[in-house]
Scaffold this motif. Structure first.
Motif, PDB file in Angstrom:
ATOM      1  N   ASP A  70      47.444   4.985 -25.384  1.00  0.00           N
ATOM      2  CA  ASP A  70      48.553   5.673 -24.722  1.00  0.00           C
ATOM      3  C   ASP A  70      48.648   5.320 -23.251  1.00  0.00           C
ATOM      4  OD1 ASP A  70      49.093   6.814 -27.135  1.00  0.00           O
ATOM      5  OD2 ASP A  70      48.101   8.734 -26.692  1.00  0.00           O
ATOM      6  N   ASN A  71      47.545   4.960 -22.643  1.00  0.00           N
ATOM      7  CA  ASN A  71      47.551   4.621 -21.217  1.00  0.00           C
ATOM      8  C   ASN A  71      47.644   3.123 -20.965  1.00  0.00           C
ATOM      9  OD1 ASN A  71      46.830   7.223 -19.469  1.00  0.00           O
ATOM     10  ND2 ASN A  71      45.775   7.364 -21.438  1.00  0.00           N
ATOM     11  N   GLY A  72      48.002   2.357 -21.986  1.00  0.00           N
ATOM     12  CA  GLY A  72      48.251   0.937 -21.789  1.00  0.00           C
ATOM     13  C   GLY A  72      47.020   0.063 -21.794  1.00  0.00           C
ATOM     14  N   TYR A  73      45.903   0.583 -22.265  1.00  0.00           N
ATOM     15  CA  TYR A  73      44.689  -0.243 -22.299  1.00  0.00           C
ATOM     16  C   TYR A  73      44.748  -1.198 -23.483  1.00  0.00           C
ATOM     17  CZ  TYR A  73      39.858  -1.609 -23.007  1.00  0.00           C
ATOM     18  OH  TYR A  73      38.717  -2.333 -23.205  1.00  0.00           O
ATOM     19  N   GLN A  74      44.310  -2.432 -23.254  1.00  0.00           N
ATOM     20  CA  GLN A  74      44.241  -3.438 -24.306  1.00  0.00           C
ATOM     21  C   GLN A  74      42.858  -4.069 -24.312  1.00  0.00           C
ATOM     22  OE1 GLN A  74      47.374  -6.240 -23.613  1.00  0.00           O
ATOM     23  NE2 GLN A  74      48.977  -4.894 -24.395  1.00  0.00           N
TER      24      GLN A  74
END
Length: 373
Positions: free
Chosen positions: A238-242
């Protein structure tokens, strides 16, 4: 004379020692036992010394019998002397046998005494690695305690060696000034970040966050997945971590596209056909392209080590094949350009059919169909 002595010798051999048969019709046995001569005289009579073997005694007796036996035919044959020799032979032979038996018995006793108190007297004493004393059950308990103590000592020794290795490694690290500075900076940054977080919490900067004080949504998915792990992964997504391997995959894809496009642009600038100077420049561009492909392949190797899915692994790019592919793209571009210049009316008709499509778009589609990522 020999015929006269033979019956006497036979009767003497059948008569017990110390008993003599008297001749005559009323003959009877009378004990004529005399004290034995000294053993030394018997040895001297047989020409032997004390300590000789049984074979030596027999050999000496046979030699003397050939000389003094009445039937030997020798000039020195004498029945009285032969009787003395026979008596000496019997006594010496008995003495030698007794000495041999006594010597053997003494050796056996000495050997038995040697191992009597050193060798365990029972079979179960051969177990437990020779540890302990007492009954078998007592020895077993003592052996268990011995094994426990030995294991404890081994663990302590392993921990000691581990600490020594760590101290040695730390001493080497401290000697490196650069590494020590990086370590200090990292620790300082961690302390600074922690202080800022605590200060923001004290000011109430986190009070206006959505979902404050509310529990996380319960995980109602597969029962084999840890709910905590699932919630953490959901928060990161949800926080854009990849993950790192996804970022590397995207980086590899963008890099190969940029390299191909740059190589195609360089080929267009050199024109067609290539002049000697242009050929030299093209060779330099290809060498630089090969170097970039080599670096990209190294990056692909790192990517294959961390990618969690085997089917997502990538193969290395071949610089020579990439150059040939760009050459084909350039040739297709030249052919499309020549067709456009020769038949401009066909292109205008095509534009009328597709008014919103830009000129040359279909040609570019034919051009980029050679690119495979």
């Amino acid at each position: 004379m020999a015929q006269t002595l033979r019956p006497r010798l036979i009767s003497a051999s059948l008569t017990p020692r110390g008993v003599t048969l008297l001749s005559g019709p009323g003959s009877r046995m009378i004990s004529t036992h005399k004290p034995k001569k000294k053993i030394k005289e018997y040895y001297s009579l047989l020409n032997l010394r004390e300590g000789c073997s049984v074979d030596d005694v027999r050999e000496s007796f046979h030699k003397l019998a050939k000389v003094y036996h009445p039937d030997s035919g020798s000039n020195d044959a004498n029945s009285a002397t032969f009787i003395k020799i026979e008596e000496a032979y019997r006594n010496v032979l008995s003495h030698v046998i007794k000495q041999t038996q006594a010597r053997q018995k003494a050796e056996d006793t000495e050997e038995e005494d040697k191992f009597k108190y050193n060798t365990p007297q029972h079979r179960h004493y051969l177990s437990f690695e020779g540890v302990g004393f007492g009954t078998p059950s007592q020895r077993e308990k003592q052996y268990r305690q011995f094994r426990a103590d030995r294991a404890t000592e081994q663990v302590m020794e392993y921990q000691r060696q581990k600490l020594e290795r760590e101290l040695f490694a730390n001493s080497i690290t401290v000697k490196d000034v650069r590494q020590s500075k990086e370590l200090k900076i990292t620790q300082a940054m961690e302390r600074l970040v922690e202080d800022l977080i605590q200060e923001s919490m004290a000011k109430g900067d986190f009070d206006n966050l959505s979902g404050k004080g509310k529990p996380l949504k319960k995980f109602s998915g597969c029962s084999y997945i840890d709910p905590m792990t699932h919630n953490l992964n959901r928060i990161l997504i949800d926080n854009g971590y990849q993950p790192e391997w996804i970022l590397m995959q995207k980086e590899i894809k963008d890099t190969i596209e940029q390299l191909r496009e740059a190589l195609l642009v360089s080929r267009k600038k050199l024109g067609n056909p290539l002049t000697p100077g242009g050929q030299k420049q093209w060779n330099q561009v290809c060498e630089k392209f090969q170097e970039n492909i080599r670096k990209l392949n190294k990056r692909i190797s790192d990517f294959n080590l961390i990618v969690p899915i085997l089917t997502r692994q990538k193969v290395h790019f071949d610089a020579q094949k990439e150059v040939i592919r760009v050459q084909k793209m350039y040739e297709a571009f030249i052919e499309a350009k020549e067709i456009t210049e020769e038949n401009p009316t066909d292109i205008s008709k095509e534009e009328e059919k597709t008014p919103r499509v830009k000129t040359g778009f279909l040609n570019w589609l034919n051009l980029w169909k050679f690119i495979k990522i």
